[in-house]
Enzyme design. Structure first.
Site, PDB file in Angstrom:
ATOM      1  N   TYR A 147      11.576 -18.143  74.038  1.00 15.32           N
ATOM      2  CA  TYR A 147      10.457 -19.056  73.772  1.00 15.32           C
ATOM      3  C   TYR A 147      10.935 -20.455  73.370  1.00 15.32           C
ATOM      4  CZ  TYR A 147       6.754 -15.505  74.105  1.00 15.32           C
ATOM      5  OH  TYR A 147       5.849 -14.569  74.552  1.00 15.32           O
ATOM      6  N   ASN A 207      -1.254 -11.070  71.421  1.00 15.84           N
ATOM      7  CA  ASN A 207      -2.113 -11.044  72.603  1.00 15.84           C
ATOM      8  C   ASN A 207      -1.599 -10.125  73.711  1.00 15.84           C
ATOM      9  OD1 ASN A 207      -0.022 -12.630  73.421  1.00 15.84           O
ATOM     10  ND2 ASN A 207      -1.249 -14.401  74.016  1.00 15.84           N
ATOM     11  N   HIS A 232       2.789 -10.969  77.966  1.00 13.49           N
ATOM     12  CA  HIS A 232       3.297 -12.255  78.459  1.00 13.49           C
ATOM     13  C   HIS A 232       3.244 -12.242  79.978  1.00 13.49           C
ATOM     14  CE1 HIS A 232       6.032 -15.658  79.102  1.00 13.49           C
ATOM     15  NE2 HIS A 232       6.591 -14.906  80.041  1.00 13.49           N
TER      16      HIS A 232
HETATM   17  P1  IDP Z   1       0.708 -17.924  77.304  1.00  8.84           P
HETATM   18  O1  IDP Z   1       1.397 -16.668  76.783  1.00  8.84           O
HETATM   19  O2  IDP Z   1      -0.742 -17.670  77.625  1.00  8.84           O
HETATM   20  O3  IDP Z   1       1.468 -18.577  78.443  1.00  8.84           O
HETATM   21  P2  IDP Z   1       1.748 -20.050  75.583  1.00  8.84           P
HETATM   22  O4  IDP Z   1       1.019 -21.313  75.280  1.00  8.84           O
HETATM   23  O5  IDP Z   1       2.904 -20.121  76.541  1.00  8.84           O
HETATM   24  O6  IDP Z   1       0.674 -18.973  76.080  1.00  8.84           O
HETATM   25  O7  IDP Z   1       2.255 -19.456  74.189  1.00  8.84           O
HETATM   26  C1  IDP Z   1       3.212 -18.419  74.150  1.00  8.84           C
HETATM   27  C2  IDP Z   1       2.751 -17.389  73.139  1.00  8.84           C
HETATM   28  O8  IDP Z   1       2.717 -17.989  71.834  1.00  8.84           O
HETATM   29  C3  IDP Z   1       1.310 -16.878  73.345  1.00  8.84           C
HETATM   30  O9  IDP Z   1       1.216 -15.853  74.309  1.00  8.84           O
HETATM   31  C4  IDP Z   1       0.971 -16.388  71.952  1.00  8.84           C
HETATM   32  O10 IDP Z   1       1.576 -15.124  71.654  1.00  8.84           O
HETATM   33  C5  IDP Z   1       1.628 -17.464  71.090  1.00  8.84           C
HETATM   34  N1  IDP Z   1       0.706 -18.574  70.793  1.00  8.84           N
HETATM   35  C6  IDP Z   1       0.305 -19.559  71.625  1.00  8.84           C
HETATM   36  N2  IDP Z   1      -0.551 -20.408  71.021  1.00  8.84           N
HETATM   37  C7  IDP Z   1      -0.686 -19.947  69.758  1.00  8.84           C
HETATM   38  C8  IDP Z   1      -1.440 -20.390  68.625  1.00  8.84           C
HETATM   39  O11 IDP Z   1      -2.157 -21.400  68.669  1.00  8.84           O
HETATM   40  N3  IDP Z   1      -1.331 -19.640  67.491  1.00  8.84           N
HETATM   41  C9  IDP Z   1      -0.541 -18.528  67.414  1.00  8.84           C
HETATM   42  N4  IDP Z   1       0.191 -18.084  68.449  1.00  8.84           N
HETATM   43  C10 IDP Z   1       0.110 -18.774  69.609  1.00  8.84           C
HETATM   44 MG    MG Z   2       3.375 -19.409  78.429  1.00  6.14          MG
END
Ligand code: IDP
Ligand code: MG
Length: 138
Positions: free
Chosen positions: A49, A112, A115
């Site tokens: 990440y 969530n 990935h």
């Molecule tokens: P994505 O997984 O939908 O591509 P990204 O923006 O790449 O989303 O973020 C990577 C991971 O970081 C997300 O899947 C989630 O687990 C975590 N994340 C993203 N935004 C937030 C936030 O605003 N608060 C807490 N965790 C977040």
């Molecule tokens: Mg992402």
């Protein structure tokens, strides 16, 4: 055909949803080309990440991703990257469309469930992060 990387995250392995998520992806037309289960080290999660290292949620994300086992899966399908992003839904499950993996199985925007790579270039990098070329089934 192209390939992408999914990771079933530690919230979903802990809740017992991993099998259902793999079945969901197979039903959506993906073929599994490689799969393993591991608990990521802090160094691995930080490296995976790295693009998010300056975001306020980075330390919490690393703690979550190292909190238990995850399941990286190399998947193949026509337009695999786009199809997986559609199948998993928006980052925040509250905003994810009905029937998506995150809407069905995710707890929160951080926890969530899954990935999915966001581009072909990142898919190649992320598949290579977990799998040697020789481990990808043809
Ligand atoms: P994505 O997984 O939908 O591509 P990204 O923006 O790449 O989303 O973020 C990577 C991971 O970081 C997300 O899947 C989630 O687990 C975590 N994340 C993203 N935004 C937030 C936030 O605003 N608060 C807490 N965790 C977040
Ligand atoms: Mg992402």
């Amino acid at each position: 055909m192209n390939q992408t990387l999914a990771i079933i995250k530690p919230d979903a392995t802990a809740s017992g949803a991993a099998g259902k998520i793999i079945a969901h992806l197979e039903s959506a037309g993906f073929r599994v080309r490689a799969l393993r289960m591991l608990t990521m080290s802090s160094a691995q999660a930080r490296s995976f990440y790295d693009v998010h290292r300056d975001r306020p949620f980075f330390e919490s994300l690393v703690a979550f991703m190292t909190s238990g086992p995850c399941i990286p899966i190399a998947l193949e399908a026509p337009d695999a990257v786009g199809e997986l992003r559609r199948a998993i839904g928006a980052t925040d499950p509250a905003e994810a469309a009905a029937g998506t993996v995150r809407r069905l199985y995710a707890e929160s925007k951080e926890r969530n469930a899954i990935h999915g790579s966001d581009s072909d270039d990142n898919a190649r990098r992320e598949i290579g992060f977990f799998f040697a070329e020789s481990e990808l089934l043809r």
